[in-house]
Design a protein around this motif. Structure first.
Motif, PDB file in Angstrom:
ATOM      1  N   ALA A  35       0.835  -1.196   0.000  1.00  0.00           N
ATOM      2  CA  ALA A  35       0.000   0.000   0.000  1.00  0.00           C
ATOM      3  C   ALA A  35       0.869   1.244   0.000  1.00  0.00           C
ATOM      4  N   SER A  36       0.516   2.200  -0.821  1.00  0.00           N
ATOM      5  CA  SER A  36       1.306   3.423  -0.904  1.00  0.00           C
ATOM      6  C   SER A  36       0.961   4.373   0.232  1.00  0.00           C
ATOM      7  N   VAL A  37       1.910   5.261   0.526  1.00  0.00           N
ATOM      8  CA  VAL A  37       1.675   6.386   1.428  1.00  0.00           C
ATOM      9  C   VAL A  37       1.293   7.558   0.537  1.00  0.00           C
ATOM     10  N   ARG A  38       0.086   8.042   0.678  1.00  0.00           N
ATOM     11  CA  ARG A  38      -0.435   9.045  -0.252  1.00  0.00           C
ATOM     12  C   ARG A  38      -0.319  10.444   0.352  1.00  0.00           C
ATOM     13  N   VAL A  39       0.180  11.360  -0.479  1.00  0.00           N
ATOM     14  CA  VAL A  39       0.293  12.772  -0.100  1.00  0.00           C
ATOM     15  C   VAL A  39      -0.506  13.591  -1.100  1.00  0.00           C
ATOM     16  N   GLY A  40      -1.411  14.417  -0.612  1.00  0.00           N
ATOM     17  CA  GLY A  40      -2.162  15.310  -1.489  1.00  0.00           C
ATOM     18  C   GLY A  40      -1.311  16.490  -1.909  1.00  0.00           C
ATOM     19  N   ALA A  41      -1.288  16.782  -3.214  1.00  0.00           N
ATOM     20  CA  ALA A  41      -0.481  17.878  -3.742  1.00  0.00           C
ATOM     21  C   ALA A  41      -1.386  18.904  -4.420  1.00  0.00           C
ATOM     22  N   LEU A  42      -1.263  20.161  -4.015  1.00  0.00           N
ATOM     23  CA  LEU A  42      -2.060  21.253  -4.557  1.00  0.00           C
ATOM     24  C   LEU A  42      -1.179  22.157  -5.399  1.00  0.00           C
ATOM     25  N   ALA A  43      -1.654  22.499  -6.607  1.00  0.00           N
ATOM     26  CA  ALA A  43      -0.886  23.374  -7.484  1.00  0.00           C
ATOM     27  C   ALA A  43      -1.808  24.006  -8.519  1.00  0.00           C
ATOM     28  N   PRO A  44      -1.507  25.254  -8.955  1.00  0.00           N
ATOM     29  CA  PRO A  44      -2.310  25.879 -10.016  1.00  0.00           C
ATOM     30  C   PRO A  44      -1.861  25.345 -11.379  1.00  0.00           C
ATOM     31  N   LEU A  45      -2.681  24.543 -12.002  1.00  0.00           N
ATOM     32  CA  LEU A  45      -2.303  23.897 -13.262  1.00  0.00           C
ATOM     33  C   LEU A  45      -3.129  24.375 -14.450  1.00  0.00           C
ATOM     34  N   THR A  46      -4.156  25.197 -14.196  1.00  0.00           N
ATOM     35  CA  THR A  46      -4.948  25.792 -15.264  1.00  0.00           C
ATOM     36  C   THR A  46      -5.212  27.252 -14.925  1.00  0.00           C
ATOM     37  N   ARG A  47      -5.521  28.049 -15.944  1.00  0.00           N
ATOM     38  CA  ARG A  47      -5.860  29.451 -15.747  1.00  0.00           C
ATOM     39  C   ARG A  47      -7.161  29.554 -14.968  1.00  0.00           C
ATOM     40  N   PRO A  48      -7.321  30.641 -14.188  1.00  0.00           N
ATOM     41  CA  PRO A  48      -6.449  31.811 -14.102  1.00  0.00           C
ATOM     42  C   PRO A  48      -5.240  31.642 -13.185  1.00  0.00           C
ATOM     43  N   GLY A  49      -4.949  30.435 -12.752  1.00  0.00           N
ATOM     44  CA  GLY A  49      -3.746  30.211 -11.961  1.00  0.00           C
ATOM     45  C   GLY A  49      -2.492  30.457 -12.765  1.00  0.00           C
ATOM     46  N   TRP A  50      -1.391  30.666 -12.048  1.00  0.00           N
ATOM     47  CA  TRP A  50      -0.100  30.861 -12.706  1.00  0.00           C
ATOM     48  C   TRP A  50       0.415  29.469 -13.071  1.00  0.00           C
ATOM     49  N   VAL A  51       0.074  29.045 -14.294  1.00  0.00           N
ATOM     50  CA  VAL A  51       0.268  27.657 -14.715  1.00  0.00           C
ATOM     51  C   VAL A  51       1.734  27.261 -14.724  1.00  0.00           C
ATOM     52  N   GLN A  52       2.605  28.140 -15.197  1.00  0.00           N
ATOM     53  CA  GLN A  52       4.017  27.774 -15.258  1.00  0.00           C
ATOM     54  C   GLN A  52       4.592  27.559 -13.858  1.00  0.00           C
TER      55      GLN A  52
END
Length: 381
Positions: free
Chosen positions: A27-44
């Motif tokens: 079983a994996s140890v799961r970590v939730g990751a948050l990031a802006p990946l679409t606009r209007p977020g800063w995608v880069q």
């Protein structure tokens, strides 16, 4: 073991990204990751943040994972939306992640931190700098990036040292921009400086140039979105002969990314901004930088190093068993990790409600007009 990454993008919420690896045994140890990946977020910025986290996950798993179990990222796109981030935290908590990581936008990270605190879920914020990350002390929340008050005071000191005492800020409505303006004013006013506030939402770039000329400002700081209206403002100021001596600055870091250089070319150089790298990377940082450069197919930003360090810290915390959800709090005080940008330890300070890495490096840099792909270090703090 290969890094395991589940990334969900609308409308198919259970799609795996192309770089997701096949599950390993156990079983994996799961970590939730948050990031802006679409606009209007800063995608880069979101892409660089995620690239650093992915690289660290692969290396953690290649070294045996967390107590023999593979580490897995469960990625959610915040799109710079606080409500979307809150919903993602709720979902990830329901999926049983051991901890949360990431986010770039300060107002989004603040929403995520508040929800994580309520749910009792450890959250390591990678890149957001707003001082008030939580409204009340939160033992389960820690942050790698330096608080805005520290970084922007370094930037203000740079401005005054360069002879700029009439500083205009072109700002859009935002808690983050308002906080930055207040920090600048509180720092420069006792030292004989003046901060002139211009409403970037109501002024066209041409009208903003007229205001700059009328106020005799010697510096203009862009506290606005990227690419627009930042790019249009830079072009207008650069091409106005009345403003030939006005320095443009972007403390939030817009010129760090390749997109800025691609859109503005030479006009995007000599615009100082804040980044969080040491003058020289450690051997670990240099190795990680080489790997990130290959992965991203471009120069890695400081945000990608923040992403790598985030996972390195969380893996250490998870190995120690301190992020179990049954525990009353994650003991960030016991963390000692050699990151890409220095040794990482967390402490509490009276004015911050979260655990903070106080040793995060700060630089004021700009793109060199003679070599736009290279950065000049103007000040360190």
């Amino acid at each position: 073991m290969a890094g395991m990454v589940e990334q969900v993008r609308p409308p198919r919420r259970d799609d795996m990204t192309a770089y997701a690896a096949e599950r390993t045994a156990g079983a994996s140890v799961r970590v939730g990751a948050l990031a802006p990946l679409t606009r209007p977020g800063w995608v880069q910025a979101g892409r660089h943040l995620l690239a650093g986290m992915e690289l660290a996950v692969r290396e953690v798993n290649d070294a045996g994972g967390v107590a023999g179990r593979p580490l897995e990222l469960v990625v959610r796109d915040t799109a710079a939306d606080p409500q979307r981030a809150e919903a993602a935290v709720e979902e990830l908590a329901g999926l049983g992640v051991a901890a949360l990581a990431g986010e770039y936008h300060s107002v989004v990270a603040r929403a995520a931190a508040a929800r994580a605190h309520t749910l009792g879920l450890p959250f390591l914020c990678s890149s957001a700098v707003l001082d008030a990350l939580t409204e009340q002390p939160a033992d389960r929340v820690a942050r790698l990036s330096p608080p805005q008050s520290r970084g922007w005071q370094v930037y203000a000191d740079f401005l005054l040292g360069a002879g700029h005492d009439r500083i205009a800020v072109a700002a859009e409505p935002s808690v983050y921009w308002a906080s930055g303006t207040r920090i600048l004013r509180d720092y420069v006013a006792p030292r004989g400086g003046t901060v002139i506030e211009l409403d970037a939402r109501s002024l066209t770039p041409a009208a903003l140039c007229d205001e700059l000329a009328g106020h005799r400002a010697t510096a203009l700081l862009l506290l606005v979105g990227h690419p627009e209206p930042a790019v249009s403002i830079v072009r207008s100021v650069r091409r106005d002969p009345r403003l030939a001596e006005v320095m443009i600055g972007a403390p939030a870091g817009q010129p760090e990314f390749a997109e800025w250089a691609a859109l503005l070319g030479d006009e995007g150089t000599a615009i100082p901004f804040l980044r969080y790298l040491p003058e020289r990377l450690s051997p670990l940082g240099a190795r990680v930088g080489t790997a990130l450069r290959e992965q991203l197919a471009e120069e890695p930003s400081f945000v990608s190093f923040e992403g790598y360090d985030t996972v390195a810290v969380l893996a250490d915390v998870l190995r120690a068993g301190e992020a179990g959800r049954a525990r009353p709090a994650a003991d960030w005080s016991r963390v000692t990790v050699d990151g890409t940008r220095g040794r990482i330890r967390f402490s509490r300070t009276p004015d911050l409600g979260v655990w903070q890495w106080t040793g995060a490096p700060i630089q004021v840099v700009d793109r060199d007009p003679s070599e736009p792909e290279h950065f000049r270090i103007l000040r360190s703090g």
